[in-house]
Design an enzyme around this catalytic site. Structure first.
Site, PDB file in Angstrom:
ATOM      1  N   GLY A  16      56.238  38.550  64.893  1.00 43.65           N
ATOM      2  CA  GLY A  16      57.870  38.820  65.560  1.00 43.65           C
ATOM      3  C   GLY A  16      57.878  38.791  66.908  1.00 43.65           C
ATOM      4  O   GLY A  16      58.531  39.120  67.666  1.00 43.65           O
ATOM      5  N   GLY A  72      54.073  32.864  63.529  1.00 43.36           N
ATOM      6  CA  GLY A  72      54.613  31.487  63.101  1.00 43.36           C
ATOM      7  C   GLY A  72      55.079  30.875  64.493  1.00 43.36           C
ATOM      8  O   GLY A  72      54.558  30.041  65.006  1.00 43.36           O
ATOM      9  N   ARG A  84      69.069  25.902  62.209  1.00 46.27           N
ATOM     10  CA  ARG A  84      69.127  27.310  62.582  1.00 46.27           C
ATOM     11  C   ARG A  84      70.170  27.673  63.638  1.00 46.27           C
ATOM     12  O   ARG A  84      70.361  28.818  63.469  1.00 46.27           O
ATOM     13  CB  ARG A  84      67.782  27.167  63.601  1.00 46.27           C
ATOM     14  N   TYR A 136      71.487  30.750  61.851  1.00 50.77           N
ATOM     15  CA  TYR A 136      71.365  32.046  62.929  1.00 50.77           C
ATOM     16  C   TYR A 136      72.026  32.237  64.093  1.00 50.77           C
ATOM     17  O   TYR A 136      71.870  33.098  64.756  1.00 50.77           O
ATOM     18  CB  TYR A 136      69.962  32.209  63.181  1.00 50.77           C
ATOM     19  N   CYS A 150      79.261  16.639  56.291  1.00 50.52           N
ATOM     20  CA  CYS A 150      80.777  16.748  56.031  1.00 50.52           C
ATOM     21  C   CYS A 150      81.294  18.120  55.726  1.00 50.52           C
ATOM     22  O   CYS A 150      81.547  18.405  54.652  1.00 50.52           O
ATOM     23  CB  CYS A 150      81.117  15.615  54.845  1.00 50.52           C
ATOM     24  N   TYR A 177      60.580  26.836  61.807  1.00 55.44           N
ATOM     25  CA  TYR A 177      61.778  26.900  61.010  1.00 55.44           C
ATOM     26  C   TYR A 177      62.560  25.741  61.393  1.00 55.44           C
ATOM     27  O   TYR A 177      63.902  26.156  61.296  1.00 55.44           O
ATOM     28  CB  TYR A 177      62.565  28.302  61.339  1.00 55.44           C
TER      29      TYR A 177
HETATM   30  C1  LIG Z   1      57.793  35.015  58.581  1.00 55.41           C
HETATM   31  C2  LIG Z   1      56.699  35.728  58.443  1.00 55.41           C
HETATM   32  C3  LIG Z   1      55.811  35.894  59.536  1.00 55.41           C
HETATM   33  C4  LIG Z   1      56.070  35.010  61.044  1.00 55.41           C
HETATM   34  O1  LIG Z   1      57.133  35.425  61.836  1.00 55.41           O
HETATM   35  P1  LIG Z   1      57.499  34.680  63.025  1.00 55.41           P
HETATM   36  O2  LIG Z   1      58.738  35.411  63.761  1.00 55.41           O
HETATM   37  O3  LIG Z   1      57.672  33.084  62.932  1.00 55.41           O
HETATM   38  O4  LIG Z   1      56.316  34.765  63.933  1.00 55.41           O
HETATM   39  C5  LIG Z   1      54.573  36.719  59.426  1.00 55.41           C
HETATM   40  N1  LIG Z   1      54.441  37.419  58.501  1.00 55.41           N
HETATM   41  C6  LIG Z   1      55.473  37.443  57.369  1.00 55.41           C
HETATM   42  C7  LIG Z   1      55.186  38.334  56.222  1.00 55.41           C
HETATM   43  C8  LIG Z   1      56.314  36.772  57.452  1.00 55.41           C
HETATM   44  O5  LIG Z   1      57.367  36.640  56.454  1.00 55.41           O
END
Ligand SMILES: *Cc1c(COP(=O)(O)O)cnc(C)c1O
Length: 407
Positions: free
Chosen positions: A218, A261, A298, A302, A328, A356
């Site tokens: 996160g 991620g 995205r 989002y 479209c 993503y």
């Molecule tokens: C998607 C996810 C992450 C990565 O989140 P980021 O915001 O891209 O860092 C980590 N752990 C779990 C379980 C996830 O589903």
């Protein structure tokens, strides 16, 4: 990476194109490990759903990263990319008992996020080391779709169900080796994260056999100018101290795990698209590109704001453009954005296109998915080719003529 390098890659490989800067991925990885260097056992598991190209997986493997996976297919991709099963974690949500058993059979650490499956799994396999996902009910995310820790979230076992959880573990005699939380993307406030961590520490005291604590991810990265980013160094300082104190109290040096991620790959990515048409209406100038939300969803999904530059005319006079795709239906990347003057044929570069973006792309409108290039040591390596017409037909089975003729 320089705008000029990107422009050359667009000429060399064509558009639309995803480009990833290996050096940026490495520097983000190093930033994170450095921030937590005071923790004796640190482990980074790259959350591969952000960007799952095998070359990217190989790159992170060579940096020493593990993998965080959310499906058995991601596990198979990770094994294919050369990760040892012990380096892979499996953190799914709402999958079947059968899939969890299959992943366990591959030698991968499983993480269970609901009481029903936990009880069934524990009854059948009491000796398997299992991690459990706790939901601390802390609202940490920016967008409701990516915030997964709040009270009515479907993720994890509610911390309020801890007594029930402990009873299941005792009754089945299962082996709980880790506790996990993932409060969702985009942590704005470190104190909120630390508060959630306290809930995890409290939960951990109920289990005697732990080997690791997994704090998920996160970490927020900046998307636009003056955007907030998670202060990794500050988080590292505070959480490391607290984690080491907890280990002393627990009586064992546990491993601290993160599963980033976005943090590792978002800023390393650029999405390059060519302007097909500039269209002036009474109120708006549209720049229509050779892409759409089939390639980068995205903004539509989002409301994400990806910084957009005209790399064909970086010094041009700035004007206001709405950048739109060729799908479209409404397909808007940016509304009235200030961009240097755009001519048809110019290449626009979208920032933060590592996480993503390609991994959420589709063939909607029967368009091909873009190619991907890894930029490494001043050179572009093609790591995924542009699709071809045969790719659209793959796995499709036309009806035999005798059948269509009877309609
Ligand atoms: C998607 C996810 C992450 C990565 O989140 P980021 O915001 O891209 O860092 C980590 N752990 C779990 C379980 C996830 O589903």
């Amino acid at each position: 990476m320089q705008a000029n390098d990107l422009l050359h890659l667009a000429e060399q490989f064509g558009s639309p194109l995803y480009v990833y800067d290996a050096e940026k991925i490495q520097s983000q990885y190093n930033r994170l490990t450095k921030a937590f260097s005071k923790v004796p056992n640190l482990r980074i598991n790259y959350a591969m759903k952000a960007l799952s190209n095998v070359a990217i997986l190989q790159l992170l493997r060579d940096m020493g990263s593990g993998l965080d996976t959310v499906s058995i297919q991601e596990v198979l991709l990770g094994l294919h990319a050369g990760y040892a099963p012990e380096k892979i974690f499996y953190t799914p949500n709402g999958v079947s008992l059968e899939e969890i058993e299959e992943v366990h059979a591959l030698g991968v650490q499983i993480n269970i996020d609901n009481l029903s499956i936990l009880e069934q799994f524990g009854a059948k396999h009491p000796h398997v080391p299992v991690c459990i996902r706790i939901n601390p009910h802390v609202m940490a995310g920016g967008n409701a779709n990516i915030s997964v820790g709040h009270i009515d979230s479907k993720f994890g076992i509610s911390v309020h169900q801890l007594p029930h959880l402990v009873r299941i573990v005792e009754n089945t005699n299962m082996n709980i080796v880790g506790i996990h939380m993932h409060t969702g993307s985009d942590i704005l406030d470190i104190e909120v994260f630390l508060y959630a961590a306290e809930i995890l520490f409290d939960a951990a005291k109920n289990f005697k056999n732990l080997e690791f604590l997994d704090f998920g991810s996160g970490f927020k990265v900046p998307y636009k100018k003056d955007d907030i980013a998670t202060d990794i160094d500050e988080l590292g300082k505070k959480l490391s101290k607290r984690f080491n104190a907890f280990c002393a109290e627990y009586g064992k040096d546990l491993t601290l795990i993160f599963e980033p991620g976005k943090f590792l790959v978002s800023e390393a990515g650029f999405f390059l698209a060519k302007v097909n048409v500039v269209k002036q209406t009474t109120s708006t100038v549209f720049a229509g590109i050779d892409s759409g939300f089939n390639h980068l969803i995205r903004p539509m999904l989002y409301g994400s704001q990806h910084f957009i530059e005209n790399i064909s005319n970086p010094k041009g006079k700035e004007r206001f453009y709405s950048v739109v795709g060729y799908i479209c239906e409404t397909d808007t990347f940016a509304t009235n954005r200030r961009i240097s003057e755009i001519k048809e044929g110019d290449i626009l570069s979208f920032r933060n296109a590592g996480a993503y973006c390609f991994s959420m792309s589709s063939n909607y409108n029967s368009r091909y998915k873009p190619a991907e290039v890894l930029w490494m040591n001043g050179q572009g390596y093609l790591i995924r080719a542009h699709e071809k017409f045969e790719d659209l037909l793959q796995n499709q089975i036309p009806l035999p003529v005798e059948i269509t003729a009877t309609v």
